[in-house]
Design a protein around this motif. Structure first.
Motif, short mmCIF file in Angstrom:
data_model
loop_
_atom_site.label_atom_id
_atom_site.label_comp_id
_atom_site.label_asym_id
_atom_site.label_seq_id
_atom_site.Cartn_x
_atom_site.Cartn_y
_atom_site.Cartn_z
N SER A 19 -73.82 -136.31 -3.10
CA SER A 19 -74.27 -137.66 -2.75
C SER A 19 -73.34 -138.27 -1.71
N SER A 20 -72.06 -138.07 -1.86
CA SER A 20 -71.08 -138.60 -0.92
C SER A 20 -71.26 -137.97 0.46
N LYS A 25 -73.28 -138.25 5.95
CA LYS A 25 -74.18 -137.69 6.96
C LYS A 25 -75.17 -138.76 7.43
N ALA A 26 -75.72 -139.53 6.51
CA ALA A 26 -76.66 -140.58 6.86
C ALA A 26 -75.98 -141.65 7.71
N ALA A 27 -74.74 -141.99 7.34
CA ALA A 27 -74.00 -142.99 8.12
C ALA A 27 -73.70 -142.46 9.52
N GLU A 32 -74.89 -142.41 15.27
CA GLU A 32 -75.30 -141.69 16.48
C GLU A 32 -76.60 -142.27 17.05
N ALA A 33 -77.53 -142.59 16.16
CA ALA A 33 -78.79 -143.17 16.61
C ALA A 33 -78.54 -144.53 17.27
#
Length: 107
Positions: A19-20, A25-27, A32-33
């Protein structure tokens, strides 16, 4: 934690670690986006500014060309006016000369 296919729950440390990593990765993906969007926005802004500068320069050239054309037409009209005045004066002088010749013949 969600149940495993065998029926048990995953160990807490594995779930927490997964989860971490997903959160990191999502952050990272979001950052980047956002950087990509910011870069695209900056590029778009720069292109719009450059286009506006080109449009302004073109407008100045068009205005200057129009001013030159107006001046040239005004000068041409003035010259035509001078020619017209000179031709009128010649016609008047010729008419006066004809009248004087007629008077001289009558006397």
């Amino acid at each position: 934690p969600p149940a495993l296919p065998g029926g048990g729950a995953p160990p807490l440390s594995a779930s927490s670690s997964s989860s971490s990593m997903q959160t990191k990765k999502a952050a990272q993906d979001a950052a980047e986006a956002e950087a990509t969007r910011a870069g695209a926005l900056e590029l778009d802004t720069r292109r719009r500014e450059e286009a506006a500068e080109r449009d302004q320069a073109a407008a100045v050239r068009v205005r200057e060309d129009a001013e030159r054309e107006v001046r040239a037409r005004a000068e041409a009209a003035q010259e035509e006016g001078r020619k017209g005045v000179a031709e009128g004066e010649l016609r008047m002088a010729a008419e006066e000369g004809r009248q004087a010749a007629e008077r001289a013949e009558e006397e």
